[in-house]
Design a protein around this motif. Structure first.
Motif, PDB file in Angstrom:
ATOM      1  N   ALA A 291      -0.640 -15.411   1.141  1.00 15.43           N
ATOM      2  CA  ALA A 291       0.672 -15.380   0.056  1.00 15.43           C
ATOM      3  C   ALA A 291       0.404 -13.894  -0.135  1.00 15.43           C
ATOM      4  N   THR A 292       1.724 -13.393  -0.736  1.00 16.92           N
ATOM      5  CA  THR A 292       1.810 -11.806  -1.010  1.00 16.92           C
ATOM      6  C   THR A 292       2.509 -11.867  -2.200  1.00 16.92           C
ATOM      7  N   GLU A 293       2.127 -10.585  -3.108  1.00 19.72           N
ATOM      8  CA  GLU A 293       2.588 -10.549  -4.390  1.00 19.72           C
ATOM      9  C   GLU A 293       2.568  -9.077  -4.873  1.00 19.72           C
ATOM     10  N   ALA A 294       3.564  -8.890  -5.391  1.00 20.61           N
ATOM     11  CA  ALA A 294       3.667  -7.216  -5.833  1.00 20.61           C
ATOM     12  C   ALA A 294       2.664  -6.977  -6.942  1.00 20.61           C
ATOM     13  N   SER A 295       2.201  -5.942  -6.842  1.00 17.35           N
ATOM     14  CA  SER A 295       1.108  -5.607  -8.002  1.00 17.35           C
ATOM     15  C   SER A 295       1.066  -4.192  -8.373  1.00 17.35           C
ATOM     16  N   GLU A 296       1.181  -3.892  -9.733  1.00 15.50           N
ATOM     17  CA  GLU A 296       0.982  -2.665 -10.114  1.00 15.50           C
ATOM     18  C   GLU A 296      -0.245  -1.846 -10.081  1.00 15.50           C
ATOM     19  N   SER A 297      -1.161  -2.724  -9.886  1.00 19.88           N
ATOM     20  CA  SER A 297      -2.914  -2.266  -9.968  1.00 19.88           C
ATOM     21  C   SER A 297      -3.541  -2.234  -8.425  1.00 19.88           C
ATOM     22  N   VAL A 298      -3.068  -3.295  -7.724  1.00 22.78           N
ATOM     23  CA  VAL A 298      -3.824  -3.627  -6.298  1.00 22.78           C
ATOM     24  C   VAL A 298      -3.099  -2.914  -5.327  1.00 22.78           C
ATOM     25  N   PRO A 299      -3.479  -2.056  -4.574  1.00 19.95           N
ATOM     26  CA  PRO A 299      -2.781  -1.480  -3.586  1.00 19.95           C
ATOM     27  C   PRO A 299      -2.321  -2.583  -2.454  1.00 19.95           C
ATOM     28  N   GLU A 300      -1.197  -2.066  -1.805  1.00 19.23           N
ATOM     29  CA  GLU A 300      -0.592  -3.013  -0.806  1.00 19.23           C
ATOM     30  C   GLU A 300      -1.663  -3.284   0.129  1.00 19.23           C
ATOM     31  N   GLY A 301      -1.577  -4.622   0.754  1.00 16.02           N
ATOM     32  CA  GLY A 301      -2.705  -5.017   1.587  1.00 16.02           C
ATOM     33  C   GLY A 301      -3.875  -5.468   1.178  1.00 16.02           C
ATOM     34  N   GLN A 302      -4.413  -5.328   0.124  1.00 21.03           N
ATOM     35  CA  GLN A 302      -5.509  -5.700  -0.508  1.00 21.03           C
ATOM     36  C   GLN A 302      -5.425  -7.263  -1.172  1.00 21.03           C
ATOM     37  N   VAL A 303      -6.524  -7.738  -1.061  1.00 19.25           N
ATOM     38  CA  VAL A 303      -6.482  -9.242  -1.846  1.00 19.25           C
ATOM     39  C   VAL A 303      -6.344  -9.040  -3.315  1.00 19.25           C
ATOM     40  N   ILE A 304      -5.449  -9.686  -4.013  1.00 15.97           N
ATOM     41  CA  ILE A 304      -5.317  -9.744  -5.509  1.00 15.97           C
ATOM     42  C   ILE A 304      -6.310 -10.606  -5.990  1.00 15.97           C
ATOM     43  N   ARG A 305      -6.276 -11.957  -5.525  1.00 10.84           N
ATOM     44  CA  ARG A 305      -6.986 -13.022  -6.042  1.00 10.84           C
ATOM     45  C   ARG A 305      -6.738 -14.472  -5.124  1.00 10.84           C
ATOM     46  N   THR A 306      -7.635 -15.538  -5.313  1.00 10.43           N
ATOM     47  CA  THR A 306      -7.360 -16.637  -4.600  1.00 10.43           C
ATOM     48  C   THR A 306      -6.885 -17.865  -5.724  1.00 10.43           C
ATOM     49  N   GLU A 307      -6.324 -18.726  -4.826  1.00 16.07           N
ATOM     50  CA  GLU A 307      -5.816 -20.212  -5.562  1.00 16.07           C
ATOM     51  C   GLU A 307      -6.359 -21.304  -4.804  1.00 16.07           C
ATOM     52  N   GLY A 327       2.182  -4.245  -2.584  1.00 16.00           N
ATOM     53  CA  GLY A 327       2.482  -3.050  -3.352  1.00 16.00           C
ATOM     54  C   GLY A 327       3.226  -3.172  -4.930  1.00 16.00           C
ATOM     55  N   LEU A 328       3.846  -1.905  -5.257  1.00 14.91           N
ATOM     56  CA  LEU A 328       4.566  -2.168  -6.450  1.00 14.91           C
ATOM     57  C   LEU A 328       5.685  -3.147  -6.498  1.00 14.91           C
ATOM     58  N   PRO A 329       6.146  -3.467  -7.727  1.00 15.60           N
ATOM     59  CA  PRO A 329       7.200  -4.596  -7.486  1.00 15.60           C
ATOM     60  C   PRO A 329       8.466  -3.683  -7.371  1.00 15.60           C
ATOM     61  N   PHE A 330       9.603  -4.500  -7.068  1.00 15.36           N
ATOM     62  CA  PHE A 330      10.850  -3.880  -6.782  1.00 15.36           C
ATOM     63  C   PHE A 330      11.382  -4.123  -8.323  1.00 15.36           C
ATOM     64  N   VAL A 331      12.384  -3.127  -8.401  1.00 15.21           N
ATOM     65  CA  VAL A 331      13.036  -2.957 -10.051  1.00 15.21           C
ATOM     66  C   VAL A 331      14.424  -2.476  -9.655  1.00 15.21           C
ATOM     67  N   THR A 332      15.463  -2.791 -10.317  1.00 14.92           N
ATOM     68  CA  THR A 332      16.871  -2.726 -10.240  1.00 14.92           C
ATOM     69  C   THR A 332      17.256  -1.240 -10.912  1.00 14.92           C
ATOM     70  N   VAL A 333      17.671  -0.405 -10.194  1.00 10.27           N
ATOM     71  CA  VAL A 333      18.160   0.911 -10.958  1.00 10.27           C
ATOM     72  C   VAL A 333      19.081   0.687 -11.913  1.00 10.27           C
ATOM     73  N   PRO A 334      19.063   1.330 -13.051  1.00 12.26           N
ATOM     74  CA  PRO A 334      19.979   0.838 -14.066  1.00 12.26           C
ATOM     75  C   PRO A 334      21.183   1.831 -13.937  1.00 12.26           C
TER      76      PRO A 334
END
Length: 394
Positions: A291-307, A327-334
């Motif tokens: 599974a994938t998930e955006a992260s502000e601390s873990v670089p893209e392609g690395q495992v964040i955790r297991t469930e 990678g970093l999360p997507f944010v809407t431009v204000p």
């Protein structure tokens, strides 16, 4: 010629006249055998005093023979004179009396010896239900030999006398030659142990144990990589087996399979990739799922955790999700159009964006941004601010 003094011829002697003058020849014989007469006898020295013991015994035997011969001769003379028969008639009652007395003494002596040799007898008591360890002191005073015989009898108390021989009330002589045989229980009767319990469903195994005369003991869980859950892995008992048998009523414990041994989810090392974590999970018999998930601390392609998380206990073949950073999360431009450049920069930074170039004159109101307002871009993306070419200044 004529007889002197006018005496006539001599008449023959009357043999029945005991008062007649004794015959000189007979008198001489009698005098010769009167060896025991002590009247006026002169005490002479013992002629055998200087003899050796052997010669002395020889002389004594010769003297005894002479005395016997003299006694027989005297008896023969007495018979001729008619003296022996009356003497025998006078002596036989005394001989008979002596014989009777001797016989009585012998019988009495034999009876006394028999009584002294015969030990006393005692009645055997009722020893049923007596503890076997207490029986010895109870019969010790009688000196009896106790022979214990072990038996197995279901339902009987262990270690108590069940039967005895001789029966109560029987007389037994004192001493070790008298034997008291007792039987006592050493436990329940033996019954064959079921041997086909393994791999049997738990319910069927418990029924087989009861049918064989035993009871179901402790039931504990176990794990096996091959035996499915609910089947008997093994069985045990505390009593020693004798030729494949156990005392009836013994407890037989069961170990029931709960399937394979549970697994614990391993930890994830920092910087691990999905492939690395998946390989470790598979080696434990677990199934990885990415599974994938955006992260502000873990670089893209690395495992964040297991469930489930690290350390959790799961069954073999369970699925474990491996969450990988996208990678970093997507944010809407204000929308900062119409704002002063200063205010627009503050708004964009608050949304997590960086500030890129500015297109247009400074200190002018914002006309647009690039990317445009409303677009979804990764947090941290640099936003270009476009200002109006004419209009009010900041």
């Amino acid at each position: 010629g004529a007889l002197a003094d006018g005496a006539g011829p001599a008449e023959p002697a009357d043999p029945t006249n005991l008062a007649a003058a004794p015959d000189p020849t007979v008198a001489g014989a009698v005098i010769d055998i009167d060896l025991d007469s002590d009247d006026d006898a002169e005490v002479l020295p013992d002629p055998d005093a200087d003899l050796t013991p052997r010669a002395r015994r020889k002389a004594e035997r010769a003297r005894a023979k002479r005395e016997q011969r003299a006694s027989r001769e005297a008896a023969a003379i007495a018979v001729e004179r008619g003296e022996a028969e009356p003497q025998r008639r006078r002596r036989w009652p005394w001989v008979l009396l002596s014989m009777l007395i001797a016989a009585g003494v012998a019988v009495g002596t034999a009876y006394a010896i028999t009584e002294l040799r015969t030990p006393p007898s005692y009645p055997v008591l009722d020893y049923l239900r007596t503890p076997i360890e207490e029986l010895g002191p109870l019969v010790e005073e009688f000196g009896w030999t106790v022979v214990p015989v072990e038996v197995r009898r279901t339902g009987e108390a262990v270690g108590v006398v069940l039967s005895q021989d001789p029966a109560p009330g029987t007389e037994m002589e004192e001493g070790p030659d008298s034997v008291l045989t007792v039987t006592y229980s050493v436990g329940n009767a033996l019954a064959p142990v079921p041997t086909d319990l393994e791999r049997m469903p738990q319910g069927e195994a418990e029924a087989a144990i009861v049918a064989a005369g035993f009871v179901v003991g402790e039931v504990v869980p176990g794990h096996d990589e091959e035996v499915e859950s609910g089947l008997v892995l093994s069985f045990s008992h505390d009593e020693p087996v004798e030729e494949g048998k156990l005392p009836e009523g013994s407890a037989i414990s069961l170990t029931i399979s709960h399937g394979p041994q549970p697994r614990h989810v391993p930890g994830v090392a920092s910087g691990s990739t999905y492939d690395e974590v998946a390989f470790e999970l598979e080696s434990l018999g677990l199934v990885p799922e990415q599974a994938t998930e955006a992260s502000e601390s873990v670089p893209e392609g690395q495992v964040i955790r297991t469930e489930p998380a690290e350390g959790a206990e799961v069954l073999r073949d369970s699925t474990v999700r491996v969450v990988v950073s996208s990678g970093l999360p997507f944010v809407t431009v204000p929308d900062v159009e119409g704002m002063s450049e200063k205010d627009a920069v503050a708004e964009l930074r608050a949304a997590g964006f960086g500030i890129g170039d500015r297109i247009g004159p400074p200190r002018r109101s914002v006309l647009a941004t690039d990317p445009l307002a409303g677009e979804s871009v990764r947090k941290g993306t640099e936003i270009t601010i476009i200002t109006r070419s004419t209009g009010s200044r900041d």
